[in-house]
Design a protein around this motif. Structure first.
Motif: not given
Length: 388
Positions: A110-116, A170-173, A314-317, A348-352
């Motif tokens: 899933s992370t690879s898909a996000i980066i792509s 980002f949403p991963v799963g 996750f990331t940080t401020d 499956w994701w929505t912005l909500e």
């Protein structure tokens, strides 16, 4: 008389030749000094260079005892000051290290898909490294990576222990609860598991931790709880050795295989149970599980709300707001055309969905994007560094 005159003339010429040679040597030396003194070696940018210029002024002199008139150089040193200005090269792209799950696992894919989906960004480079379990979020908390994979429950635990800098990016799963029984079972809700023999998965599974919390909250008291993997649990289920098996992976390949061979059903929690879980266990956001038409598991046709554990990057401020905004915007715009084709859950994701964090604040760049899309973001999820 002629002899002496001729001798004297010859001596004068000899002396004159020697003097000429001396003068040439002196002039060559002066020229060399001039060239050397005006050749400035490279110096660091922004330094002041002092250059000494050596010039020669020819002076006419008469040599004693001769009739020859010649010239000799007079050296004059002139010092000048000049400032060397060198343009500094612009800084390179920002390098961000992303740690996800083990190679081949859902989190890694899933992370690879996000980066792509993000693709090429001129000023940001993402370096993807495999991890395992909660390694990503642990390294993030230690300041050893910039973006790390983790789950809502683990993130909340770190947040409550003082890791207030954590932000969702980002949403991963999603790992929604699925309670499998035999098709002829009399179990109709999750509370009906009291007095039954159940399996809740291996201790390493997300499902194991989740259902232990759910059992406490709903006061479910099984006759026996087994902690077995997918294959063992389904084998015991279809042979009648246990009454139910709770899992979270969606779709689950083992469940798909057994649903093709045996009559099974999925029992959803009742609306009252969902209300209790939503209130008491915010670390398990409610997700709509869509099993309609037997598209996921053969013979199973329903849609229902279920507590879930979300996997997030996750990331940080410390990640600048404009960088977070740029990253999420690029992902979202290419989510369906790129990410979803590499990992189906991105369909499956929505912005909500991004609001189902269990209370963990969103990254400021993500908040900016959601606001632009007219999504109402609860004040509790807006970090203090967000600037409209």
């Amino acid at each position: 008389m002629n002899y002496w005159n001729g001798k004297r003339s010859k001596n004068a010429v000899t002396k004159g030749a020697a003097l000429a040679i001396v003068i040439v040597v002196i002039l060559a030396a002066v020229a060399g000094m001039y060239i050397y003194s005006t050749s400035v070696a490279p110096r660091p940018a922004g330094t002041t260079v002092v250059t000494t210029l050596v010039t020669s002024v020819l002076q006419t002199v008469t040599l004693p005892g001769t009739t020859i008139v010649t010239t000799v150089p007079t050296v004059t040193a002139v010092t000048t000051v000049q400032t060397v200005v060198v343009t500094t090269a612009p800084p390179g792209p920002l390098k961000l290290t992303v740690v996800s799950a083990s190679t081949g696992g859902g989190g890694y894919l899933s992370t690879s898909a996000i980066i792509s989906a993000i693709g090429y960004l001129e000023d940001v480079v993402l370096v993807h490294q495999a991890g395992a379990g909660t390694l990503g979020i642990s390294l993030l908390a230690e300041g050893k990576c910039d973006i790390g994979l983790g789950y809502t429950g683990d993130a909340l635990e770190l947040y409550r222990k003082g890791f207030k800098e954590i932000r969702v990016l980002f949403p991963v799963g999603v790992y929604p609860g699925q309670l499998f029984t035999r098709a002829d079972s009399d179990i109709k809700s999750w509370k009906d598991l009291s007095g039954k023999v159940i399996s809740i998965g291996s201790p390493a599974f997300v499902a194991n931790k989740m259902f232990k919390e759910i059992m406490k909250t709903l006061n479910i008291q099984p006759k026996e709880v087994k902690e077995l993997g997918h294959e063992d649990s389904f084998t015991l289920l279809v042979t009648g050795a246990i009454d139910a098996y709770f899992l979270t992976a969606l779709p689950n390949p083992t469940a798909q295989e057994y649903a093709m061979r045996y009559p099974l059903k999925v029992v959803p929690p009742s609306p009252e149970e969902i209300a209790i879980i939503r209130e008491a266990l915010p670390q398990f956001p409610i997700f709509k599980v869509d099993l309609r038409g037997g598209k996921v598991y053969q013979g199973i046709d329903l849609a229902y709300d279920s507590p879930s554990d979300f996997g997030w990057l996750f990331t940080t401020d410390k990640l600048p707001m404009d960088i977070g905004y740029k990253l999420f915007k690029a992902y979202w715009e290419n989510r369906l055309s790129v990410a979803a084709k590499l990992f189906p859950q991105h369909n499956w994701w929505t912005l909500e969905t991004m609001l189902e964090t269990g209370g963990i604040p969103l990254h400021a760049g993500l908040v900016k994007f959601l606001m632009e899309q007219n999504v109402t973001v609860p004040a509790s999820l807006i970090p203090p560094e967000y600037k409209p």
